[in-house]
Scaffold this motif. Structure first.
Motif, PDB file in Angstrom:
ATOM      1  N   GLY A 195      -5.654  12.533  12.750  1.00  0.00           N
ATOM      2  CA  GLY A 195      -6.983  11.923  12.579  1.00  0.00           C
ATOM      3  C   GLY A 195      -7.231  11.470  11.155  1.00  0.00           C
ATOM      4  O   GLY A 195      -8.311  11.694  10.613  1.00  0.00           O
ATOM      5  N   PHE A 196      -6.237  10.813  10.560  1.00  0.00           N
ATOM      6  CA  PHE A 196      -6.375  10.460   9.153  1.00  0.00           C
ATOM      7  C   PHE A 196      -7.431   9.369   8.966  1.00  0.00           C
ATOM      8  O   PHE A 196      -7.358   8.308   9.563  1.00  0.00           O
ATOM      9  CB  PHE A 196      -5.030   9.999   8.564  1.00  0.00           C
ATOM     10  N   ARG A 197      -8.415   9.664   8.113  1.00  0.00           N
ATOM     11  CA  ARG A 197      -9.498   8.712   7.834  1.00  0.00           C
ATOM     12  C   ARG A 197      -9.645   8.445   6.344  1.00  0.00           C
ATOM     13  O   ARG A 197     -10.629   7.846   5.903  1.00  0.00           O
ATOM     14  CB  ARG A 197     -10.828   9.266   8.316  1.00  0.00           C
ATOM     15  N   GLY A 198      -8.694   8.964   5.554  1.00  0.00           N
ATOM     16  CA  GLY A 198      -8.808   8.865   4.103  1.00  0.00           C
ATOM     17  C   GLY A 198      -8.619   7.461   3.580  1.00  0.00           C
ATOM     18  O   GLY A 198      -8.274   6.533   4.318  1.00  0.00           O
ATOM     19  N   TYR A 209       3.452  12.394   7.349  1.00  0.00           N
ATOM     20  CA  TYR A 209       3.210  11.374   8.370  1.00  0.00           C
ATOM     21  C   TYR A 209       1.703  11.311   8.603  1.00  0.00           C
ATOM     22  O   TYR A 209       1.010  12.326   8.474  1.00  0.00           O
ATOM     23  CB  TYR A 209       3.915  11.743   9.673  1.00  0.00           C
ATOM     24  N   LEU A 210       1.197  10.129   8.965  1.00  0.00           N
ATOM     25  CA  LEU A 210      -0.235   9.967   9.196  1.00  0.00           C
ATOM     26  C   LEU A 210      -0.474   9.522  10.635  1.00  0.00           C
ATOM     27  O   LEU A 210       0.145   8.565  11.112  1.00  0.00           O
ATOM     28  CB  LEU A 210      -0.822   8.940   8.217  1.00  0.00           C
ATOM     29  N   ASP A 213      -7.510  -0.312   5.292  1.00  0.00           N
ATOM     30  CA  ASP A 213      -6.449  -0.521   4.293  1.00  0.00           C
ATOM     31  C   ASP A 213      -5.449   0.631   4.283  1.00  0.00           C
ATOM     32  O   ASP A 213      -4.256   0.420   4.095  1.00  0.00           O
ATOM     33  CB  ASP A 213      -7.054  -0.699   2.894  1.00  0.00           C
ATOM     34  N   ALA A 214      -5.956   1.842   4.490  1.00  0.00           N
ATOM     35  CA  ALA A 214      -5.059   3.006   4.536  1.00  0.00           C
ATOM     36  C   ALA A 214      -4.113   2.880   5.729  1.00  0.00           C
ATOM     37  O   ALA A 214      -2.913   3.116   5.620  1.00  0.00           O
ATOM     38  CB  ALA A 214      -5.867   4.292   4.630  1.00  0.00           C
ATOM     39  N   MET A 215      -4.650   2.484   6.863  1.00  0.00           N
ATOM     40  CA  MET A 215      -3.821   2.336   8.070  1.00  0.00           C
ATOM     41  C   MET A 215      -2.793   1.229   7.875  1.00  0.00           C
ATOM     42  O   MET A 215      -1.617   1.393   8.187  1.00  0.00           O
ATOM     43  CB  MET A 215      -4.722   2.075   9.280  1.00  0.00           C
ATOM     44  N   ARG A 216      -3.263   0.093   7.287  1.00  0.00           N
ATOM     45  CA  ARG A 216      -2.360  -1.043   7.072  1.00  0.00           C
ATOM     46  C   ARG A 216      -1.252  -0.717   6.074  1.00  0.00           C
ATOM     47  O   ARG A 216      -0.154  -1.245   6.151  1.00  0.00           O
ATOM     48  CB  ARG A 216      -3.137  -2.247   6.548  1.00  0.00           C
TER      49      ARG A 216
END
Ligand SMILES: [Zn+2]
Length: 215
Positions: A134-137, A151-152, A161-164
């Motif tokens: 559940g990475f939202r950082g 791993y995220l 942007d973090a996901m990309r």
């Protein structure tokens, strides 16, 4: 019979198709159903309800050997819930060491305790994957964790942007508590990453097989 590999690496309910998700359960709730996959561990929110930690760890140790348990989780650190952070670190460490001895990945719940988690990562120097679920950082935090080998795993809500900026080979997908269609989530992420659904799906499949099913 063909084995079904999970695409959803973190949920709390049994998926409609057995094997399509990794179901996180407490040791008390572990009653393996045919063809389903599980992660087993003490959730940080439950860390203030432990009466006998040694007995609890013995139980987890015994159950975590089960071939349908393919990860330790969800475990972690949460500054807003559960027992004190030093206690949570101790509980996390015991479970991370178990994961290490069983060579199973760790699915991690992390809320406002990044420094403590990085300390433990440095101290334990794990060989198994540590996955932040559940990475939202923000992108800076993502980069910090990726550099350290984490791993995220992303769900419905995330920092774009973090996901990309998360490379294909470090990316995972999850529904967690939500009644979400994982295929739709995959399509939404592919679109946001300017990838085809097939490309993303292939990376996710490869990651899951490499992390959870290594021979
Ligand atoms: Zn969860």
């Amino acid at each position: 019979m063909n084995q079904v590999f999970p695409i959803d690496i973190h949920t709390h309910q049994l998926p409609a198709v057995a094997g399509k998700a990794i179901v996180s359960v407490s040791p008390e709730m572990f009653t393996p159903q045919p063809s389903h996959w599980y992660a087993l561990g003490i959730h940080p929110w439950d860390t203030d309800k432990i009466t006998d930690f040694t007995a609890k760890m013995e139980k987890i140790q015994r159950l975590a050997h089960h071939p349908q348990v393919i990860a330790i989780g969800e475990v972690g650190l949460d500054r807003l819930h559960g027992t004190s952070i030093p206690e949570q670190m101790k509980i996390f460490e015991a479970q991370a060491l178990l994961a290490e001895s069983l060579q199973k990945p760790v699915v991690i719940h992390l809320v406002k305790a990044t420094d403590e988690l990085l300390f433990l990562h440095h101290h334990l120097n794990p060989t198994v994957p540590w996955i932040i679920h559940g990475f939202r950082g923000k992108p800076q935090l993502a980069q910090q964790l990726l550099k350290r080998g984490f791993y995220l795993s992303f769900g419905t809500h995330f920092n774009l942007d973090a996901m990309r900026s998360t490379p294909n080979d470090r990316l995972l997908l999850e529904t967690d508590e939500r009644e979400e269609d994982i295929e739709q989530l995959c399509q939404a992420l592919a679109l946001a990453r300017c990838q085809t659904n097939e490309e993303l799906r292939q990376s996710l499949d490869e990651n899951v097989q490499r992390l959870f099913f290594k021979p």
